[in-house]
Scaffold this active site. Structure first.
Site, PDB file in Angstrom:
ATOM      1  N   ASP A 190      19.876 -43.775 -23.352  1.00 26.93           N
ATOM      2  CA  ASP A 190      18.793 -44.849 -23.720  1.00 26.93           C
ATOM      3  C   ASP A 190      18.061 -45.213 -22.259  1.00 26.93           C
ATOM      4  OD1 ASP A 190      17.423 -47.010 -24.961  1.00 26.93           O
ATOM      5  OD2 ASP A 190      18.964 -48.158 -24.723  1.00 26.93           O
ATOM      6  N   TYR A 197       9.443 -46.690 -17.930  1.00 22.72           N
ATOM      7  CA  TYR A 197      10.410 -46.688 -19.103  1.00 22.72           C
ATOM      8  C   TYR A 197      11.860 -46.368 -18.811  1.00 22.72           C
ATOM      9  CZ  TYR A 197      11.491 -47.782 -24.076  1.00 22.72           C
ATOM     10  OH  TYR A 197      11.889 -48.465 -25.293  1.00 22.72           O
TER      11      TYR A 197
HETATM   12 ZN   LIG Z   1      10.697 -51.455 -27.634  1.00 25.14          ZN
END
Ligand SMILES: [Zn+2]
Length: 356
Positions: free
Chosen positions: A271, A189
């Site tokens: 982010d 991620y």
């Molecule tokens: Zn998501």
């Protein structure tokens, strides 16, 4: 492919931090208060999730003797607290109650289960009949929805900017797809692999909505989170796969920052390296491939993307070009050297991602 352990901590929210950050700086406390509290909730849940994973969370197992071709849904009510999972309010097979939020969450879990089973032959998130748990009414005016690695959690929104997070079925599909990714390619991620992780969730989230509505690729709106923004917001959704960067342009929320092409790739440390921003590029490639092929997007384009996600060749730190190359390979393997292959190749070319 089923993974039963060793995956990374996952905490994926539908509203990216840059949107809540901006809201939290607003002069109007009616806007900044809920956003600030939502960011605090998210930080708390993220830390908690990390600790739980380090200690070794038990993986939810399907009930003994359970039929794997039926969902096992349980909806809980947090009663505006942050306690998970909360009080059980609806379980599999029970009749709808008076709370529309509970009923929407239940239906959305069912729609997601159905697409994966009927179209791709996948038995729930882990392909092993994993129960689908969701908690609604999480926190006070909580401006988000998330998958915490084990279950779905929905806020009610602040009613100023965001409405109830169970409204868009694609948001439910998006979050549950993070579970599917976690159990398959397990894309890291961060950076490009993180943006691919986000994009895969948008792709299948949108396909779940299209499948539920019986829409062709030409009929679909290709929006993520349509119906989630309050009437005062100038915008239609959180993201647009058809036209990344155009979902909203609002004095409070700012402008949708998503690029549609590689030349506009956003380099940022925020982010997780722009996972909710640069996902616009692979999102748009999927849209282009699906609309070029026509018909129902879940049939061919969706199948190709699913083959890549679950095929075992996609590395957890894949770049856009790695993913694109595998979609070309998957298109050739499944459909030969025909229109499908051409549509996929051309889609990536149009967004400026090279396939090998
Ligand atoms: Zn998501």
């Amino acid at each position: 492919m089923t993974t039963t352990g060793g995956f990374q901590p996952v905490f994926c929210t539908i509203v990216p931090p840059h949107v809540l950050d901006r809201l939290a700086r607003n002069e109007d406390p009616a806007l900044s208060g809920p956003a600030r509290r939502s960011l605090e909730h998210d930080a708390y849940q993220r830390t908690k999730r990390r600790l739980t994973t380090v200690i070794g969370a038990a993986i939810a197992a399907p009930p003994a003797g359970a039929a794997a071709d039926k969902p096992h849904r349980t909806v809980y009510d947090a009663g505006h607290t942050q306690d998970l999972p909360g009080t059980k309010v609806r379980e599999e097979g029970s009749e709808p109650g008076s709370d529309a939020t509970v009923n929407r969450a239940y239906a959305g879990l069912g729609a997601t289960f159905e697409l994966y089973l009927k179209v791709y032959g996948r038995h729930s998130i882990d392909d092993g009949g994993m129960p689908l748990d969701a908690t609604v009414h999480f926190g006070e005016n909580y401006d988000n929805a998330f998958w915490n690695g084990e279950q779905m959690v929905f806020g009610d929104g602040d009613n100023e900017i965001f409405l109830d997070f169970t409204i868009p079925v694609d948001v439910i599909g998006h979050e549950l797809t993070h579970g599917v990714t976690q159990h398959t390619a397990n894309l890291e991620y961060y950076g490009q692999s993180g943006a691919l992780n986000e994009s895969v969730s948008d792709v299948f989230g949108s396909l779940i909505k299209q499948y539920t509505l019986g829409q062709t690729a030409a009929e679909a709106d290709w929006l993520i989170g349509a119906g989630l923004l309050a009437p005062r917001v100038t915008g239609t959704a959180l993201r647009s796969m058809k036209a990344p960067g155009t979902a909203y342009d609002d004095d409070v929320l700012g402008k949708d920052p998503q690029p549609a092409k590689m030349e506009d790739y956003v380099r940022t440390g925020r982010d997780n390296g722009g996972v909710h921003i640069n996902s616009g590029i692979p999102n748009h490639a999927f849209y282009l491939a699906a609309t070029a092929l026509g018909g129902y997007a879940w049939e061919k384009a969706g199948q190709i993307w699913y083959d890549v996600l679950t095929g075992g060749e996609l590395k957890d730190d894949a770049l856009f070009a790695d993913f694109a190359t595998l979609t070309v390979k998957a298109a050739r393997e499944r459909y030969g050297a025909g229109d499908e292959l051409q549509a996929v190749q051309k889609a990536w070319e149009q967004v400026g991602v090279r396939t090998l």
